[in-house]
Design a protein around this motif. Structure first.
Motif, mmCIF file in Angstrom:
data_model
loop_
_atom_site.group_PDB
_atom_site.id
_atom_site.type_symbol
_atom_site.label_atom_id
_atom_site.label_comp_id
_atom_site.label_asym_id
_atom_site.label_seq_id
_atom_site.Cartn_x
_atom_site.Cartn_y
_atom_site.Cartn_z
ATOM 1 N N ILE A 74 0.827 -1.203 0.000
ATOM 2 C CA ILE A 74 0.000 0.000 0.000
ATOM 3 C C ILE A 74 0.865 1.259 0.000
ATOM 4 N N ILE A 75 1.963 1.227 0.718
ATOM 5 C CA ILE A 75 2.842 2.397 0.786
ATOM 6 C C ILE A 75 3.640 2.572 -0.493
ATOM 7 N N THR A 76 4.144 1.500 -1.062
ATOM 8 C CA THR A 76 5.033 1.634 -2.217
ATOM 9 C C THR A 76 4.312 1.693 -3.553
ATOM 10 N N ALA A 77 3.076 1.261 -3.650
ATOM 11 C CA ALA A 77 2.375 1.265 -4.943
ATOM 12 C C ALA A 77 2.217 2.675 -5.520
ATOM 13 N N PRO A 78 1.801 3.681 -4.748
ATOM 14 C CA PRO A 78 1.706 5.022 -5.332
ATOM 15 C C PRO A 78 3.064 5.593 -5.739
ATOM 16 N N LEU A 79 4.095 5.243 -5.013
ATOM 17 C CA LEU A 79 5.424 5.741 -5.362
ATOM 18 C C LEU A 79 5.907 5.161 -6.682
ATOM 19 N N MET A 80 5.579 3.921 -6.927
ATOM 20 C CA MET A 80 6.007 3.284 -8.171
ATOM 21 C C MET A 80 5.215 3.805 -9.362
ATOM 22 N N ALA A 81 3.952 4.156 -9.154
ATOM 23 C CA ALA A 81 3.110 4.620 -10.249
ATOM 24 C C ALA A 81 3.506 6.018 -10.700
ATOM 25 N N SER A 82 3.983 6.871 -9.797
ATOM 26 C CA SER A 82 4.307 8.241 -10.155
ATOM 27 C C SER A 82 5.789 8.453 -10.440
ATOM 28 N N SER A 83 6.560 7.421 -10.486
ATOM 29 C CA SER A 83 7.994 7.587 -10.732
ATOM 30 C C SER A 83 8.289 7.413 -12.216
ATOM 31 N N ILE A 84 7.838 8.373 -12.998
ATOM 32 C CA ILE A 84 8.062 8.348 -14.435
ATOM 33 C C ILE A 84 9.400 9.020 -14.710
ATOM 34 N N ARG A 85 10.259 8.306 -15.373
ATOM 35 C CA ARG A 85 11.584 8.852 -15.682
ATOM 36 C C ARG A 85 11.497 9.568 -17.015
ATOM 37 N N LEU A 86 11.834 10.849 -17.002
ATOM 38 C CA LEU A 86 11.808 11.660 -18.203
ATOM 39 C C LEU A 86 13.165 12.291 -18.425
#
Length: 152
Positions: free
Chosen positions: A46-58
Motif C-alpha cells: 500500500i505504501i510503495t504502490a503510489p510511489l512506483m506509479a508516479s515515478s516516471i523517468r523523463l
C-alpha cells in the motif's frame, strides 16, 4: 475425556514420533504467523504502490529561457479613492491604460497586473479595470493588500 495412552497394541504407542508420550500429533496449521506476514506485506504494498506509479523517468530538454530565479514582469495599477487610475504611479485615462496593458501583454503574456485599490472604490470599478486587463491579453491579476497592524 482422557488424553492418556490408547490401547493400540503392545509397543505401538512408544514408537510414535512424539517421543513415546502417547499423544497424537497436532494436525492443525497455525496461521497466525502467516497472517502477520501477509499484513506486513500488504502495508508495504500500500505504501510503495503510489510511489512506483508516479515515478516516471523523463529526459527533459534543457533551456536557459525560464530560470527559477527570474522575477516575473509586472505592471502596477492603482486606483485612488476618487477613482483616478495610475499605472506605475503615473495617472492615466482608461484608453491609455488599455494601450499600456496591451503593450505589456505584447512583451510577455506572463506579465502580472498588480492591482492596488482604495477600500472605498466601488466593486464595479475594479471589475471594469480587470476587464480592460483581460481584453489586453493579461489574465494574471494579483490584488495587493496591506498586512494588518500587529495587536499588542
Amino acid at each position: 475425556m482422557s488424553f492418556g495412552r490408547t490401547s493400540l497394541g503392545s509397543g505401538a504407542s512408544g514408537s510414535r514420533a512424539t517421543g513415546g508420550g502417547g499423544q497424537r500429533p497436532m494436525s492443525d496449521i497455525n496461521v497466525t504467523p502467516l497472517v502477520d506476514v501477509m499484513l506486513v506485506l500488504l502495508v508495504i504494498f500500500i505504501i510503495t504502490a503510489p510511489l512506483m506509479a508516479s515515478s516516471i523517468r523523463l529526459d527533459l530538454p534543457r533551456t536557459d529561457a525560464g530560470k527559477t530565479g527570474d522575477v516575473p514582469k509586472s505592471v502596477s495599477v492603482a486606483v485612488d479613492a476618487k477613482g483616478q487610475v495610475f499605472v506605475n504611479d503615473q495617472p492615466v485615462t482608461e484608453a491609455e491604460l488599455a494601450a499600456r496593458l496591451t503593450s505589456a501583454a505584447a512583451a510577455s503574456r506572463d506579465t502580472e497586473v498588480q492591482l492596488r485599490a482604495d477600500q472605498t472604490v466601488p466593486y464595479g470599478r475594479i471589475v471594469a479595470l480587470m476587464g480592460i486587463a483581460n481584453k489586453a491579453g493579461l489574465s494574471r491579476i494579483g490584488f495587493v493588500t496591506e498586512a494588518p497592524a500587529p495587536t499588542r
